[in-house]
Design an enzyme around this catalytic site. Sequence first.
Site, mmCIF file in Angstrom:
data_model
loop_
_atom_site.group_PDB
_atom_site.id
_atom_site.type_symbol
_atom_site.label_atom_id
_atom_site.label_comp_id
_atom_site.label_asym_id
_atom_site.label_seq_id
_atom_site.Cartn_x
_atom_site.Cartn_y
_atom_site.Cartn_z
ATOM 1 C CG HIS A 302 28.472 44.777 19.078
ATOM 2 N ND1 HIS A 302 29.164 43.600 19.121
ATOM 3 C CD2 HIS A 302 28.675 45.393 20.272
ATOM 4 C CE1 HIS A 302 29.743 43.505 20.304
ATOM 5 N NE2 HIS A 302 29.472 44.581 21.012
ATOM 6 C CG ASP A 359 28.312 52.134 24.616
ATOM 7 O OD1 ASP A 359 28.327 51.983 25.844
ATOM 8 O OD2 ASP A 359 29.234 51.778 23.864
HETATM 9 N N1 ACO Z 1 27.032 54.231 11.699
HETATM 10 C C1 ACO Z 1 27.095 54.132 10.357
HETATM 11 N N2 ACO Z 1 27.635 53.081 9.704
HETATM 12 C C2 ACO Z 1 28.119 52.082 10.438
HETATM 13 C C3 ACO Z 1 28.089 52.101 11.846
HETATM 14 C C4 ACO Z 1 27.507 53.225 12.469
HETATM 15 N N3 ACO Z 1 27.437 53.302 13.809
HETATM 16 N N4 ACO Z 1 28.634 50.970 12.325
HETATM 17 C C5 ACO Z 1 29.010 50.257 11.254
HETATM 18 N N5 ACO Z 1 28.702 50.912 10.120
HETATM 19 C C6 ACO Z 1 28.901 50.427 8.727
HETATM 20 C C7 ACO Z 1 30.364 50.501 8.329
HETATM 21 O O1 ACO Z 1 30.656 51.713 7.703
HETATM 22 C C8 ACO Z 1 30.494 49.319 7.387
HETATM 23 O O2 ACO Z 1 29.911 49.677 6.152
HETATM 24 P P1 ACO Z 1 30.491 49.005 4.770
HETATM 25 O O3 ACO Z 1 30.252 47.537 4.913
HETATM 26 O O4 ACO Z 1 29.720 49.657 3.696
HETATM 27 O O5 ACO Z 1 31.964 49.360 4.731
HETATM 28 C C9 ACO Z 1 29.558 48.288 8.008
HETATM 29 O O6 ACO Z 1 28.580 49.037 8.737
HETATM 30 C C10 ACO Z 1 30.261 47.311 8.949
HETATM 31 O O7 ACO Z 1 30.904 48.051 9.968
HETATM 32 P P2 ACO Z 1 32.400 47.873 10.449
HETATM 33 O O8 ACO Z 1 32.931 49.210 10.868
HETATM 34 O O9 ACO Z 1 33.177 47.098 9.434
HETATM 35 O O10 ACO Z 1 32.155 46.980 11.709
HETATM 36 P P3 ACO Z 1 33.181 46.688 12.871
HETATM 37 O O11 ACO Z 1 32.779 45.385 13.432
HETATM 38 O O12 ACO Z 1 34.585 46.869 12.423
HETATM 39 O O13 ACO Z 1 32.884 47.870 13.931
HETATM 40 C C11 ACO Z 1 31.826 49.154 15.626
HETATM 41 C C12 ACO Z 1 31.994 47.758 14.983
HETATM 42 C C13 ACO Z 1 33.218 49.737 15.947
HETATM 43 C C14 ACO Z 1 31.065 48.997 16.924
HETATM 44 C C15 ACO Z 1 31.082 50.070 14.642
HETATM 45 O O14 ACO Z 1 29.783 49.549 14.398
HETATM 46 C C16 ACO Z 1 30.990 51.503 15.144
HETATM 47 O O15 ACO Z 1 31.919 52.278 14.929
HETATM 48 N N6 ACO Z 1 29.863 51.890 15.844
HETATM 49 C C17 ACO Z 1 29.745 53.205 16.425
HETATM 50 C C18 ACO Z 1 30.546 53.276 17.732
HETATM 51 C C19 ACO Z 1 29.894 52.500 18.853
HETATM 52 O O16 ACO Z 1 28.701 52.574 19.088
HETATM 53 N N7 ACO Z 1 30.744 51.756 19.591
HETATM 54 C C20 ACO Z 1 30.302 50.966 20.741
HETATM 55 C C21 ACO Z 1 30.352 49.502 20.426
HETATM 56 S S1 ACO Z 1 29.729 48.543 21.748
HETATM 57 C C22 ACO Z 1 30.954 48.566 22.875
HETATM 58 O O17 ACO Z 1 32.121 48.618 22.610
HETATM 59 C C23 ACO Z 1 30.570 48.555 24.210
#
Ligand code: ACO
Length: 419
Positions: A302, A359
Amino acid sequence: METAKLTLRGQDYELPVFEGSEGEVALDVRNLRAKTGAVAYDPGFGNTGSCSSAITFIDGEQGILRYRGYPIEEIADRRFSEVAYLLIYGELPTAEQQAAWSKGLTYHTLIHEDMKKFFEGYATKGHPMAILSSMVASLSTYYPGNDDSPEIVNLNILRLMAKLKTIAAFAYKKSIGQAFIYPRNDLSYSANFLRMMFAVPAEPYEVNPKVERALNMLLNLHADHEQNCSTSTVRMVASSGANLFASIAAGICALWGPLHGGANQQVIEMLEHIEADGRNYKKYVDMAKDKSSGFKLMGFGHRVYKNFDPRAKILREAAQDVLAEMGIDDPLLEIAQRLEEVALHDPFFVERKLYPNVDFYSGIIYRAMGIPTDMFTVMFALGRLPGWLAHWKELRDDESGRIHRPRQVYTGATERHSG
Ligand code: ACO
């Protein structure tokens, strides 16, 4: 007044500093470009306070979520209509206010009969989120009034709160070729929706009170989450002066994306896939760690929470309780729990503070209720509507507001000529 010092190209500037009611510190950069010629660069807006807001407070480090000051744990079991009122109007309703609000919410549940014809034009397998957003935008053709008058604003808020569930249920009925079931105004918001979804004209239908209670809680948990992607979209569109229906239709489209509300559908599809693939949890966790795989653990991570999402905590327990109460043994619950366990012990997830989000467990409860997977994000939209409405209203009530129009840092070709 407290200030922060910025030194840019040898020159010092003072930036005003202010604090929110929970102590968050903000640098006021509103005059940054005028004073310094520079802009703040923040793609993804991870460090940008796009507004000040008095609706919802999140402390992502501590896993705290409060609506208008009330902890989510206290709010989760209240009536959804009360929670909606709290978000939109700032206080829990008195008995009198609740009676008038509930009356309005039931009075406006029907959609114009002509709108039923719209459903005939959509492809049978069309995604219900597309139908939901276009039907909401279409409402503005029936209610074009002046959004600047408080009476019309309040009436349109009631109309949309009341009609969205009718549109959602009709979209589902259309997709399975069943007759539309009209709303029944003696039922609660959740019971009315469940009946419109699952009743058929040929048989009596009794709403299961356990399902009604669980749905009410799910709606409350989704009701607001401050400046997330869809809410920011609603505010962005509203800032141009667009009407309420157009602004919310845009929010629905933003919610649809798999990185936002669309994740609940993707979680279930992922869990089904893991089940079919022999429950090899480590394989999927390893795949999520490998950036080149393009696979993410859906329902994990998140932007704001760097701790357990408090909603996921409530839902984890609720998923177990609801399934047990309903006598349902869904293998996906165990798969989700095991996957969570493996991920939470993996250094990749631990170091990045990636926890289950709202979710991760919601879809398992929706499944138990009989809601089809492609309706999950629609369920999220029903829950989130009060939040969108509250933010739309807050923005429109703020007379100092300006159109949202970010700057950019141009990195394309400098001037050139074709001849
Ligand atoms: N699986 C694997 N790796 C992940 C995940 C995941 N679900 N989420 C984040 N990471 C990793 C990223 O690759 C990144 O790694 P790095 O630092 O080595 O580059 C690090 O964790 C930070 O993640 P970001 O993508 O930079 O975080 P951001 O805040 O931009 O994205 C998000 C947040 C979009 C929710 C992301 O965690 C994600 O894509 N999760 C999966 C989709 C999801 O569950 N979305 C629902 C969110 S809640 C909502 O909207 C109601």
